[in-house]
Write a protein that holds these residues in place. Structure first.
Motif, PDB file in Angstrom:
ATOM      1  N   PHE A 258      -4.327   8.701  -4.983  1.00  0.00           N
ATOM      2  CA  PHE A 258      -4.338   7.661  -3.876  1.00  0.00           C
ATOM      3  C   PHE A 258      -3.578   6.031  -4.555  1.00  0.00           C
ATOM      4  CE2 PHE A 258      -6.036   3.758  -2.120  1.00  0.00           C
ATOM      5  CZ  PHE A 258      -6.695   4.259  -0.807  1.00  0.00           C
ATOM      6  N   CYS A 259      -3.577   5.870  -5.797  1.00  0.00           N
ATOM      7  CA  CYS A 259      -2.693   4.778  -6.249  1.00  0.00           C
ATOM      8  C   CYS A 259      -1.063   5.049  -6.038  1.00  0.00           C
ATOM      9  CB  CYS A 259      -3.158   4.334  -7.445  1.00  0.00           C
ATOM     10  SG  CYS A 259      -4.652   3.620  -7.775  1.00  0.00           S
ATOM     11  N   ALA A 260      -0.959   6.377  -6.361  1.00  0.00           N
ATOM     12  CA  ALA A 260       0.626   6.545  -6.332  1.00  0.00           C
ATOM     13  C   ALA A 260       0.838   6.666  -4.727  1.00  0.00           C
ATOM     14  CB  ALA A 260       0.714   8.072  -7.026  1.00  0.00           C
ATOM     15  N   ALA A 261       0.255   7.289  -3.955  1.00  0.00           N
ATOM     16  CA  ALA A 261       0.583   7.165  -2.489  1.00  0.00           C
ATOM     17  C   ALA A 261       0.385   5.790  -1.717  1.00  0.00           C
ATOM     18  CB  ALA A 261      -0.438   8.122  -1.731  1.00  0.00           C
ATOM     19  N   LEU A 262      -0.320   4.956  -2.443  1.00  0.00           N
ATOM     20  CA  LEU A 262      -0.528   3.737  -1.976  1.00  0.00           C
ATOM     21  C   LEU A 262       0.845   2.874  -2.067  1.00  0.00           C
ATOM     22  CD1 LEU A 262      -2.359   1.684  -0.577  1.00  0.00           C
ATOM     23  CD2 LEU A 262      -2.827   0.839  -3.046  1.00  0.00           C
ATOM     24  N   ALA A 263       1.319   3.167  -3.509  1.00  0.00           N
ATOM     25  CA  ALA A 263       2.519   2.501  -4.049  1.00  0.00           C
ATOM     26  C   ALA A 263       3.637   2.880  -3.328  1.00  0.00           C
ATOM     27  CB  ALA A 263       2.618   2.616  -5.408  1.00  0.00           C
ATOM     28  N   VAL A 264       3.952   4.133  -2.926  1.00  0.00           N
ATOM     29  CA  VAL A 264       5.076   4.656  -2.195  1.00  0.00           C
ATOM     30  C   VAL A 264       5.172   4.179  -0.641  1.00  0.00           C
ATOM     31  CG1 VAL A 264       5.904   6.828  -1.106  1.00  0.00           C
ATOM     32  CG2 VAL A 264       5.112   6.803  -3.442  1.00  0.00           C
ATOM     33  N   ALA A 265       3.977   4.195  -0.200  1.00  0.00           N
ATOM     34  CA  ALA A 265       3.993   3.614   1.373  1.00  0.00           C
ATOM     35  C   ALA A 265       4.175   2.167   1.217  1.00  0.00           C
ATOM     36  CB  ALA A 265       2.605   3.675   1.900  1.00  0.00           C
ATOM     37  N   LEU A 266       3.648   1.437   0.205  1.00  0.00           N
ATOM     38  CA  LEU A 266       3.960  -0.114   0.224  1.00  0.00           C
ATOM     39  C   LEU A 266       5.628  -0.153  -0.178  1.00  0.00           C
ATOM     40  CD1 LEU A 266       0.951  -1.680  -1.834  1.00  0.00           C
ATOM     41  CD2 LEU A 266       1.469  -1.786   0.716  1.00  0.00           C
ATOM     42  N   THR A 267       6.088   0.557  -0.929  1.00  0.00           N
ATOM     43  CA  THR A 267       7.564   0.670  -1.234  1.00  0.00           C
ATOM     44  C   THR A 267       8.466   0.668   0.184  1.00  0.00           C
ATOM     45  OG1 THR A 267       7.116   1.352  -3.444  1.00  0.00           O
ATOM     46  CG2 THR A 267       9.540   1.706  -2.629  1.00  0.00           C
ATOM     47  N   GLU A 268       7.901   1.604   0.782  1.00  0.00           N
ATOM     48  CA  GLU A 268       8.510   2.009   2.408  1.00  0.00           C
ATOM     49  C   GLU A 268       8.432   0.859   3.388  1.00  0.00           C
ATOM     50  OE1 GLU A 268       8.394   6.895   1.345  1.00  0.00           O
ATOM     51  OE2 GLU A 268       7.133   5.862   2.895  1.00  0.00           O
ATOM     52  N   GLY A 269       7.653  -0.320   3.082  1.00  0.00           N
ATOM     53  CA  GLY A 269       7.373  -1.164   3.991  1.00  0.00           C
ATOM     54  C   GLY A 269       6.347  -1.170   4.786  1.00  0.00           C
ATOM     55  N   LYS A 270       5.301  -0.252   4.575  1.00  0.00           N
ATOM     56  CA  LYS A 270       4.132   0.002   5.478  1.00  0.00           C
ATOM     57  C   LYS A 270       3.094  -1.115   5.243  1.00  0.00           C
ATOM     58  CE  LYS A 270       4.356   5.073   6.306  1.00  0.00           C
ATOM     59  NZ  LYS A 270       5.548   5.088   5.555  1.00  0.00           N
ATOM     60  N   SER A 271       2.199  -1.517   6.208  1.00  0.00           N
ATOM     61  CA  SER A 271       1.224  -2.471   5.857  1.00  0.00           C
ATOM     62  C   SER A 271       0.139  -1.704   4.847  1.00  0.00           C
ATOM     63  CB  SER A 271       0.560  -2.711   7.130  1.00  0.00           C
ATOM     64  OG  SER A 271      -0.353  -1.593   7.539  1.00  0.00           O
ATOM     65  N   LEU A 272      -0.732  -2.710   4.405  1.00  0.00           N
ATOM     66  CA  LEU A 272      -1.809  -2.143   3.418  1.00  0.00           C
ATOM     67  C   LEU A 272      -2.765  -1.131   4.030  1.00  0.00           C
ATOM     68  CD1 LEU A 272      -3.161  -2.034   0.884  1.00  0.00           C
ATOM     69  CD2 LEU A 272      -4.481  -4.138   1.371  1.00  0.00           C
ATOM     70  N   ALA A 273      -2.875  -1.435   5.500  1.00  0.00           N
ATOM     71  CA  ALA A 273      -3.943  -0.339   6.242  1.00  0.00           C
ATOM     72  C   ALA A 273      -3.171   0.868   6.449  1.00  0.00           C
ATOM     73  CB  ALA A 273      -3.864  -1.145   7.660  1.00  0.00           C
ATOM     74  N   GLN A 274      -1.703   0.902   6.703  1.00  0.00           N
ATOM     75  CA  GLN A 274      -0.990   2.129   6.757  1.00  0.00           C
ATOM     76  C   GLN A 274      -0.888   2.690   5.642  1.00  0.00           C
ATOM     77  OE1 GLN A 274       2.348   0.223   8.460  1.00  0.00           O
ATOM     78  NE2 GLN A 274       2.100   1.021  10.368  1.00  0.00           N
ATOM     79  N   ALA A 275      -0.579   1.898   4.462  1.00  0.00           N
ATOM     80  CA  ALA A 275      -0.548   2.652   3.426  1.00  0.00           C
ATOM     81  C   ALA A 275      -1.827   3.217   2.792  1.00  0.00           C
ATOM     82  CB  ALA A 275       0.093   1.606   1.918  1.00  0.00           C
ATOM     83  N   ALA A 276      -3.054   2.482   3.150  1.00  0.00           N
ATOM     84  CA  ALA A 276      -4.242   3.003   2.477  1.00  0.00           C
ATOM     85  C   ALA A 276      -4.510   4.371   3.471  1.00  0.00           C
ATOM     86  CB  ALA A 276      -5.429   1.896   2.970  1.00  0.00           C
ATOM     87  N   ARG A 277      -4.287   4.438   4.723  1.00  0.00           N
ATOM     88  CA  ARG A 277      -4.351   5.753   5.159  1.00  0.00           C
ATOM     89  C   ARG A 277      -3.710   6.852   4.513  1.00  0.00           C
ATOM     90  NH1 ARG A 277      -4.422   2.304  10.082  1.00  0.00           N
ATOM     91  NH2 ARG A 277      -6.409   2.381  11.411  1.00  0.00           N
ATOM     92  N   GLY A 310      -4.410  12.923  13.027  1.00  0.00           N
ATOM     93  CA  GLY A 310      -4.132  11.732  14.006  1.00  0.00           C
ATOM     94  C   GLY A 310      -4.745  10.652  13.659  1.00  0.00           C
ATOM     95  N   PRO A 311      -4.749   9.505  14.141  1.00  0.00           N
ATOM     96  CA  PRO A 311      -5.331   8.044  13.684  1.00  0.00           C
ATOM     97  C   PRO A 311      -6.738   8.370  13.930  1.00  0.00           C
ATOM     98  CG  PRO A 311      -3.360   7.821  15.287  1.00  0.00           C
ATOM     99  CD  PRO A 311      -3.584   9.210  14.981  1.00  0.00           C
ATOM    100  N   ALA A 312      -7.384   9.135  14.816  1.00  0.00           N
ATOM    101  CA  ALA A 312      -8.766   9.007  14.738  1.00  0.00           C
ATOM    102  C   ALA A 312      -9.398   9.995  13.749  1.00  0.00           C
ATOM    103  CB  ALA A 312      -8.960   9.865  16.326  1.00  0.00           C
ATOM    104  N   GLY A 313      -8.849  10.888  13.120  1.00  0.00           N
ATOM    105  CA  GLY A 313      -9.359  11.387  12.056  1.00  0.00           C
ATOM    106  C   GLY A 313      -9.633  10.866  10.883  1.00  0.00           C
TER     107      GLY A 313
END
Length: 321
Positions: A258-277, A310-313
């Motif tokens: 989780f933490c690795a993926a969160l860091a990667v998504a934040l590095t790519e400019g995603k919001s915290l909500a997007q990164a957490a998903r 998808g987002p609903a899932g």
């Protein structure tokens, strides 16, 4: 990535050899349970975070310490093979490489016993030697498997340099206020959240109480893993991510994924909500295979699952984040 190349993410944390045995059930005191599967692999939250981020496409450098024993040298080879820059990993001539003994039952529940070894011999000087790497990175990912003065030095240097700080507060312990104030995002599980806040996390409501406590103390954003899902909280709003339905083999390394993926998504400019998903899906995938390293997913695996769900899932409700 090549040693010395600028990293997107710098990880400061533990490096271990993991020894895992799976059996029909976990032993109690004095029990002798016959297992049926054994794995030996690279482990430690620092190593798992670095490999996890590299498999998701980030350029990653690791700051840590191993012994000069054969296990330590073998771990360095594995890290290089995963594309991690190990130029800032120190080789300790007097300490053994850390070891983690894990027992897992057929339901995926686990028990762990660790001997940190060289991890506890890390010094602030190790961080100082990696200052340029940290300053140039987008995100610093740090855990608590190394001495607190090392953690503090890394976090405060990153904050001063404008590098975003993601803290995996494991193993569970209380933390000084000045450290929390310097953290952009913290991701505790239920046990860690209780150690930090005194709130027993049982569900979404208690996860919110723990997260609110951390926000009041200066953390920028909080992701609390509760028994039935993850709560994301910032000053802008809340997001609830219910547990995903997957066939779990072993929960070891799910938080690291989780933490690795969160860091990667934040590095790519995603919001915290997007990164957490994104991280929520990576974490679920990590539980489907035995061992922390073996479960860390690739970018293709995570994106394939996201496309199917998808987002609903991923969330039971729309998020204001």
């Amino acid at each position: 990535m090549a040693t010395g190349e600028q990293a997107d993410i710098v990880v400061v944390g533990g490096i271990n050899t993991d020894f895992l045995v799976q059996g029909p059930r976990l032993p109690g005191p004095g029990d002798n349970v016959r297992g049926h599967l054994f794995l030996e692999s690279l482990g430690g939250k620092g190593a798992d975070g670095a490999v996890g981020a590299a498999r998701l496409g980030a350029r990653v450098a690791l700051v840590g310490r191993v012994g000069m024993d054969p296990r330590g040298l073998a771990l360095l080879e594995q890290l290089e093979g995963e594309g991690v820059d190990i130029g800032a990993v120190a080789r300790d001539p007097s300490a053994l490489t850390g070891v983690v003994l894990e027992m897992v039952d057929e339901a995926g529940r686990k028990q762990t016993l660790a001997s940190p070894g060289a991890n506890l011999c890390m010094r602030v000087a190790d961080v100082m030697q990696a200052e340029e790497r940290i300053s140039a990175a987008s995100v610093l990912l740090v855990d608590l498997e190394v001495p607190m003065d090392v953690v503090s030095a890394a976090v405060h240097h990153a904050r001063a340099a404008g590098t975003r700080v993601v803290l995996d507060p494991a193993p569970a312990m209380s933390l000084p206020e000045d450290l929390l104030e310097a953290v952009h995002v913290i991701r505790p599980n239920a046990e860690e959240a209780e150690a930090l806040t005194g709130v027993e996390v049982r569900d979404r409501g208690s996860a919110r109480q723990a997260a609110e406590n951390l926000l009041r103390r200066g953390v920028g954003g909080v992701v609390v893993a509760s028994p039935d899902g993850s709560l994301v909280l910032t000053s802008e709003g809340e997001l609830w991510l219910p547990d995903l339905s997957v066939e779990r083999a072993d929960t070891t390394g799910a938080g690291d994924a989780f933490c690795a993926a969160l860091a990667v998504a934040l590095t790519e400019g995603k919001s915290l909500a997007q990164a957490a998903r994104f991280a929520h899906e990576a974490s679920a995938l990590a539980t489907m295979r035995l061992g922390a390293l073996g479960g860390l997913p690739t970018r293709e695996q995570v994106e394939s699952r996201l496309a199917l769900l998808g987002p609903a899932g991923l969330s039971a409700e729309a998020s204001p984040l």
